[in-house]
Design an enzyme around this catalytic site. Structure first.
Site, PDB file in Angstrom:
ATOM      1  N   SER A   1       0.862  -1.173   0.000  1.00 48.01           N
ATOM      2  CA  SER A   1       0.000   0.000   0.000  1.00 48.01           C
ATOM      3  C   SER A   1       0.898   1.222   0.000  1.00 48.01           C
ATOM      4  O   SER A   1       1.965   1.221   0.621  1.00 48.01           O
ATOM      5  CB  SER A   1      -0.882  -0.010   1.255  1.00 48.01           C
ATOM      6  OG  SER A   1      -1.315   1.310   1.547  1.00 48.01           O
TER       7      SER A   1
ATOM      8  N   LYS B   1       1.711  -3.217   5.170  1.00 53.25           N
ATOM      9  CA  LYS B   1       0.799  -4.086   4.446  1.00 53.25           C
ATOM     10  C   LYS B   1       1.471  -5.107   3.532  1.00 53.25           C
ATOM     11  O   LYS B   1       2.365  -4.759   2.780  1.00 53.25           O
ATOM     12  CB  LYS B   1      -0.158  -3.252   3.558  1.00 53.25           C
ATOM     13  CG  LYS B   1      -1.166  -2.439   4.304  1.00 53.25           C
ATOM     14  CD  LYS B   1      -2.094  -3.353   5.060  1.00 53.25           C
ATOM     15  CE  LYS B   1      -3.540  -2.951   4.933  1.00 53.25           C
ATOM     16  NZ  LYS B   1      -4.105  -3.536   3.679  1.00 53.25           N
TER      17      LYS B   1
ATOM     18  N   GLU C   1      -6.702 -13.800  -2.829  1.00 53.15           N
ATOM     19  CA  GLU C   1      -8.040 -13.223  -2.873  1.00 53.15           C
ATOM     20  C   GLU C   1      -8.634 -13.306  -4.271  1.00 53.15           C
ATOM     21  O   GLU C   1      -9.827 -13.569  -4.441  1.00 53.15           O
ATOM     22  CB  GLU C   1      -8.011 -11.765  -2.392  1.00 53.15           C
ATOM     23  CG  GLU C   1      -7.710 -11.648  -0.896  1.00 53.15           C
ATOM     24  CD  GLU C   1      -7.668 -10.213  -0.403  1.00 53.15           C
ATOM     25  OE1 GLU C   1      -7.332  -9.318  -1.198  1.00 53.15           O
ATOM     26  OE2 GLU C   1      -7.982 -10.003   0.787  1.00 53.15           O
TER      27      GLU C   1
END
Lengths: 332, 332, 332, 332
Positions: free
Chosen positions: A278, A284, A291
């Site tokens: 990020s 992060k 996903e």
């Protein structure tokens, strides 16, 4: 006057909207390789049966090879008004070899031509999927070997239950993938009957030899019933169902990766090669790849659902519902 | 103090709402016969392995037989507070044979017990479906023979295309049913590995013999991975997918019956035995049976969809999502 | 001779299989209260319009009230051969009040009767759901207030991102529930047009007053088109879609509960009142309730899918596909 | 070193496969107009709040306008390595106006940016659909007027039931379309809350004015909860559900056209402008347009199903599952 194959008897030109929704070229160009292979086999059979001359067959084969390299080389010209991949190829063939191009379609109909192309495409897709699943199994098994003794909590309800090893855990996915490959293999065997020769729905009176084309294209035998041969798409449904179950299996593994690599859990760490970060939160390490795998399940289940809906309640033997134009781009 | 198997350490009683939604007895009583058969095989194996005494095993077997006839005779008492069919059977067994009842569950967990029961149930269902499909094929083939020469319009897009015979038309459905039976047969073979012995997820240290129970219950072999054995329900997905495709095939035939028997078309006439009338419109011969067959397709596709949704993204090895309580009554 | 309402002209008795699949009583008995309420309103309107006598209407009303308490008291006798809830009620009414019972159905058809019952049932269900969602919002908001300052990690990709408070987190679900309630409210308003008076599909020549029955049953107005009134079930689709979206929202909250209460994460602890344990693993506190909520999503999405499949491609105005017999028990 | 926004801390380069599946540019370029509009509104608000200079805001607006015409003129250069439409636009903006480009993203995150773009896109799509449905209603009503007295058989179970008029029949579809438009209107109102200002999930400490951006983009108000604002996609689900119901309605009309224009039935004749013929069967007038409309139902139901599956069980506040990359091209 338009280039339509069937316009003669009609009083009015097709409405522009009609032309727009009827064109399937955006969707079925994926079938070009299979269409060309099947046409070559058909032309060769026609020559062997003396339905067309050897010269015509040779010209057709050469022309089709040229078209194949034009498409693969990116120089082939696609236009909406030519409806679909078949009319495109036929029009180009006529440009290349003249009137002999028209003889290719002898003793054949769009119906059996399309059903054959689609079976070839699905068969090729199944082969690619099987290879990918085999590689996946191999990678899992390799890691399982490395972690045969790595103790980890076995979970039920995401509650720690009893100790297992990470290797044993990964082998569960190897088992699932084995069944997935089995389903694809069974689907492949079941679809391997050739529709060519069924023509529109009731065969043809030309003295064709269905075994020649079936064999040339790697099918086990010609399909037994001409109406069934052009009407059914259950081989696509079966492949999609196998894909949906495979996707569900992968989504379970993906979910575990997302949960176990969460800093809240900290059981696993994912390589930088498969996470993203990020711009404003340097801590992060997002498990994006996992996903996305989990999310693709939705798309595949949706595709299976879509085709089940399309096929429900459709009488024999053919409707435009069956055409690729009505389906999501992920299918041919 | 409640009758819960696990209540000891808990401070508070389960909430009444919890009890309501946790009870699965309404749903899983359908599994009673499989549960009893599997328990008998398990008890016998325990005795052969000297894990329990022969006397206990015999008592358990007799008790289970009594329970079986009580359930089939309609005299068995079901209550919500006993959660599910397993606790019901165990409680009754204890009433019948005393403390020996508690030894049945030695070296077993609800997880492998339920996975086994479910496989047995699906296998039995597949056998019933196969027999029904075979009878359907036979009836179609018989009528096809009778109508081998009955000319009828072959249709594409519900437009008259080329003549075929009614017999040839019916044989298309015989072909589809053959593939449907093939899918069910493949599913049956693939599910035929026995979960017993996987226990909760990581096996058991008792000296069980997994081959004995697998063989006694008609399985080809014990399942290879304990986590996979208790975690996966892909055999249900595969059977549902085969059912959905079969239903789509039947819906196509049903659609034809509805259209062809319409007085607007008048190609076929349906026997009074399968139509219904109307109290105020005596001309009506409604093809209700065909419409119901066509409509069931929705229910079956919905069931497949539902289970795909439930299984998506579920980590190993067990969650309550997998329980029958969360599924439609059409599934065990 | 059977008790069939329409048997007169038919040569053969309905086949036993036909009777089996045609009977919808197992499914539609859920509609008894709505059917009785609608019949009472219809009878009263018939009397006000002098189509039947006031005496008949009063007898019918009393008879229906008796039937209502019989059903609710569990003394009403249901049998398969009486097809559905409507024939059951009519048969019993005839037993109670004699020939006047037959006049209830004057100027009405099963088609508009059923469409009305179903709308009433869905409307009542929507009201129950709205109350439940309001209570859910209230409980969340209460807890949000308590935890307005409880800091917790805000997560994206299950990775810790930025701090938020637990109260703020719970309020997200309050917002989602607000939109869910909005969808149900919009669906309720949209369905609130009364089908009565459409009869089979083309109205009736009796001098009925559609506004009287519409008003008596809490509808905003009579439905405008008789074919649409008996043919469409989109109000069920809309309610199911609202339910599916609501279920997805709840599944997200349920997933969080399962993950956050896992001992691997330890962010939340669930009351004993909503977990279950394990007989052999005393450390277990399984978040079963949350798992069941998450799993129900599958069943609801499956129900929506099923009805979309059933309705696809159905011409006007009525088919047996629309009947409750073809749908999952979770729907009326 | 790659052009990644977040690469600094990472040891290894993203895997090529990762890059391939992470790139969403093929899918989300459809959002370019909404992204540019929202960015312009955001920049202007930043200037009004003195967070960036008026000069920067003006330069950003001009640059974005240039990019808009480049994309619409087909001269904009898209590359896989730039991940998505947002990075593409930002990179080009930097080329055009230098370092001021970086200030556009002040007080904003991809999360609220994407949620806003998506809402704008869906809102625009809903407006287009409403206009199309209104035109459809108008055409039906016009034809209904012409045929107000044309008697035709009213059908139930495709059996002739009672006479109606063709005009009355068409008006049934006008009613259905009215409800479809109502659902879309309700969805539009419900989605009309602006996510901007929610940032990643927990807002921003910059002194932004959320009302300014909400108002500039035609939203009714800013969204109330930051987690909900970035996390939910139920507005897409609601629009897809409205689309699915609309598609089912259209499929019913399409089915009627296919059946009624069949020469077996001969109730209607379709204009040449909306049928296709056959090269070898001159009698053919295939109702292809109607069949395609009927078939699209499958695709839309599949898309709804796919997103329901994706959203099931996803915790707050953001996952890659939500990204366009995981969805069918028919959605942004």
């Amino acid at each position: 006057m338009s280039n339509k194959m069937w316009g003669g008897r009609f009083g009015a030109e097709p409405d522009a909207v009609m032309e727009e929704i009827n064109a399937s070229i955006d969707f079925d160009r994926a079938l070009y390789a299979q269409d060309i292979a099947a046409s070559k086999a058909h032309a060769e059979m026609l020559a062997r049966q003396a339905i067309i001359s050897g010269e015509d067959a040779a010209g057709i084969a050469r022309g089709l090879d040229t078209i194949l390299s034009e498409i693969e080389g990116g120089t082939f010209s696609f236009k909406r008004s030519l409806e679909d991949i078949h009319t495109h190829i036929e029009a180009r063939l006529a440009e290349l070899i003249g009137p002999a191009a028209g003889r290719l379609h002898t003793a054949r109909s769009r119906n059996d031509q399309v059903a054959t192309d689609l079976k070839l495409w699905v068969r090729d897709a199944v082969d690619r999927i099987d290879a990918a699943l085999a590689a996946y199994q191999h990678a899992l098994a390799q890691k399982a070997l490395d972690h045969a003794a790595t103790v980890m909590p076995g979970l039920t309800h995401l509650q720690t239950a009893q100790p297992v090893t990470f290797g044993h855990h990964l082998l569960a996915y190897v088992e699932m993938a084995a069944r997935d490959r089995g389903r694809f293999a069974d689907a492949r065997a079941r679809l391997n009957e050739c529709p060519l020769g069924a023509a529109a729905l009731a065969g043809t009176s030309f003295p064709i030899d269905r075994d020649i084309t079936a064999s040339a294209l790697g099918f086990d035998r010609p399909a037994a019933n001409s109406l069934d041969a052009v009407a059914d798409r259950d081989f696509v449904l079966e492949a999609l169902a196998a894909a949906a179950i495979t996707a569900v299996h992968l989504s379970r593994f993906a979910e575990e990766i997302v949960v176990f690599t969460s800093p809240l859990v900290g059981l696993l760490k994912l390589s930088d090669k498969f996470t993203t970060g990020s711009s404003i939160m340097p801590q992060k390490r997002n498990p994006d790849a996992a996903e996305l795998v989990r999310a693709k399940t939705g798309r595949i289940i949706g595709a299976l659902d879509a085709l089940l809906v399309v096929m429900k309640g459709l009488p024999l033997a053919y409707q435009k519902d069956r055409s690729r134009r009505s389906r999501c781009r992920s299918q041919p």
